[in-house]
Design an enzyme around this catalytic site. Sequence first.
Site, mmCIF file in Angstrom:
data_model
loop_
_atom_site.group_PDB
_atom_site.id
_atom_site.type_symbol
_atom_site.label_atom_id
_atom_site.label_comp_id
_atom_site.label_asym_id
_atom_site.label_seq_id
_atom_site.Cartn_x
_atom_site.Cartn_y
_atom_site.Cartn_z
ATOM 1 N N GLU A 92 2.293 -6.807 -5.304
ATOM 2 C CA GLU A 92 2.034 -5.596 -6.206
ATOM 3 C C GLU A 92 3.462 -4.880 -7.310
ATOM 4 O O GLU A 92 3.267 -4.830 -7.448
ATOM 5 C CB GLU A 92 0.109 -4.498 -6.044
ATOM 6 N N ASP A 133 1.068 -1.358 -0.213
ATOM 7 C CA ASP A 133 0.240 0.171 0.254
ATOM 8 C C ASP A 133 1.172 1.300 -0.029
ATOM 9 O O ASP A 133 1.462 2.153 -0.764
ATOM 10 C CB ASP A 133 -0.676 -0.045 1.177
HETATM 11 O O1 TRH Z 1 4.647 -6.271 0.958
HETATM 12 P P1 TRH Z 1 3.183 -6.971 -0.356
HETATM 13 O O2 TRH Z 1 3.103 -7.935 -0.268
HETATM 14 O O3 TRH Z 1 2.568 -5.402 -0.204
HETATM 15 C C1 TRH Z 1 1.143 -5.921 -0.691
HETATM 16 C C2 TRH Z 1 -0.136 -5.560 0.881
HETATM 17 O O4 TRH Z 1 0.093 -6.809 1.020
HETATM 18 C C3 TRH Z 1 -1.419 -5.151 0.511
HETATM 19 O O5 TRH Z 1 -1.467 -5.321 1.255
HETATM 20 C C4 TRH Z 1 -1.329 -5.650 -0.962
HETATM 21 O O6 TRH Z 1 -3.155 -5.128 -0.785
HETATM 22 C C5 TRH Z 1 -1.243 -6.002 -2.477
HETATM 23 O O7 TRH Z 1 0.232 -6.436 -1.075
HETATM 24 C C6 TRH Z 1 -1.397 -6.254 -2.846
HETATM 25 O O8 TRH Z 1 4.472 -6.413 -1.779
HETATM 26 P P2 TRH Z 1 4.253 -5.688 -2.716
HETATM 27 O O9 TRH Z 1 3.284 -4.495 -3.400
HETATM 28 O O10 TRH Z 1 5.229 -6.190 -3.948
HETATM 29 O O11 TRH Z 1 5.627 -4.164 -1.533
HETATM 30 C C7 TRH Z 1 6.551 -4.482 -1.623
HETATM 31 C C8 TRH Z 1 6.941 -2.917 -1.171
HETATM 32 O O12 TRH Z 1 8.208 -3.382 -0.597
HETATM 33 C C9 TRH Z 1 7.283 -2.515 -2.425
HETATM 34 O O13 TRH Z 1 7.335 -0.995 -3.126
HETATM 35 C C10 TRH Z 1 9.013 -2.806 -2.902
HETATM 36 C C11 TRH Z 1 9.388 -3.193 -1.065
HETATM 37 N N1 TRH Z 1 10.598 -3.516 -0.598
HETATM 38 C C12 TRH Z 1 11.620 -3.127 -0.369
HETATM 39 O O14 TRH Z 1 12.078 -1.401 -0.500
HETATM 40 N N2 TRH Z 1 13.280 -3.268 0.052
HETATM 41 C C13 TRH Z 1 13.254 -4.612 -0.034
HETATM 42 O O15 TRH Z 1 13.986 -5.177 0.879
HETATM 43 C C14 TRH Z 1 12.048 -5.196 -0.293
HETATM 44 C C15 TRH Z 1 11.865 -7.316 -0.009
HETATM 45 C C16 TRH Z 1 10.779 -4.885 -0.554
#
Ligand code: TRH
Length: 387
Positions: free
Chosen positions: A282, A28
């Site tokens: 996402e 989010d």
């Molecule tokens: O963390 P996610 O699973 O996030 C979400 C939420 O669960 C949300 O509620 C749901 O609606 C959505 O998914 C579909 O996965 P996502 O979207 O990939 O987000 C992870 C974020 O973390 C992304 O911006 C990348 C960041 N990130 C870092 O900044 N550093 C890291 O080391 C890693 C592994 C990720």
Amino acid sequence: MLERLPLEREVTARRWDVFCKVVDNFGDIGVCWRLARQLHDEFGIHVVLWLDDPASLARLCPDASAHARTQWLHGVTVERWDDATVVDELGEVLIEAFACSVPASVVALMRAPQATPPVWLNLEYLSAEQWVAGCHQLASPQGHGLQKFFFFPGFTAETGGLIAEREMRAARAGWGEHARAHFLDSLGVQPRAGALLTSLFAYENDALAELLDAWATGAAPMHCLVPEGRVLPQLQAWLGEAVTAGATRERGALTISVLPFVSQADYDRLLWSCDLNFVRGEDSFVRAQWARTPLVWHIYRQADGAHLEKLDAWLALYLADLPAATRAAATAFIRAWNLGQGAGAAWPAFAAALPQLRDYAGIWAERLLANGNLADNLVNFVRAKLK
Ligand code: TRH
């Protein structure tokens, strides 16, 4: 594609309010933070990012405070909020991210007799399903003459597109072997010679052990980089020991390095540095597509199984132009990963398809970019509404 206009010629609103509620994890805030920055950096818009959980932003952006009520970061104002927050001023655009409901004070402000209500948008979740095109930009009456518009990101020209900042695209284009080696070294990673370098960001997954078995006993060297997170306990169970960031272990043909959770900017660089990326949710899912490398998506699970339809819709679109054997191998492996079984057995065929998927990854990214990007499309929509 929009060119950034000099500020005095910019016809879009000067202030936009973006409301973000962190449901769980990082997606989010991951999406909202990128969008807020792009709107500021490329359009000169003053974005007020209303965020209920600044600690989640502090994980992605080391400059952020996990506690501050108000902070100014990279040109964006970040305000902490909850349902009782009293908002006494709004800009010309109001974005509710992922259908989070804004505080009652915001609705009251919009309904005030002399108010000029903002363009009110609900920024929806990403899906490749076909119905999205029919709902994108639909208006929903909210009483008192107010309207809210649904804005859907997506993969086709009939949707709002995907977040793709100009700076990121330029940095990706300039990413070369030297930058890669330097970056990996800064993470303490010495890639195993001749190995397929893979990043693995996933939810808990029952297929992890069988996949690691397949990699460890396979003929080809593998090097898997695992950022600390939800999959770590299963990784530790498979290794038979507690490992934390900085640890590297070898099991047969497989080397595993556990990484710290890095900043969002460094996470992009990690994706650009790998030959294959396992991503989830996402935002990381989108970023892996901009990385122009093959990817494996672990979709966010929904109770009614709706996520599998979403997964299949994206697979169908993404793989449509590839030969049947490649399509079948990628579909089987990515589905197995999401079903939590069969990934080990599906790996060899998927591994054989990787060169073709690699060649295709750049074509796919260009095709997505031809739809414009989410920030450009939002600005265009708002311009038309404010005329
Ligand atoms: O963390 P996610 O699973 O996030 C979400 C939420 O669960 C949300 O509620 C749901 O609606 C959505 O998914 C579909 O996965 P996502 O979207 O990939 O987000 C992870 C974020 O973390 C992304 O911006 C990348 C960041 N990130 C870092 O900044 N550093 C890291 O080391 C890693 C592994 C990720």
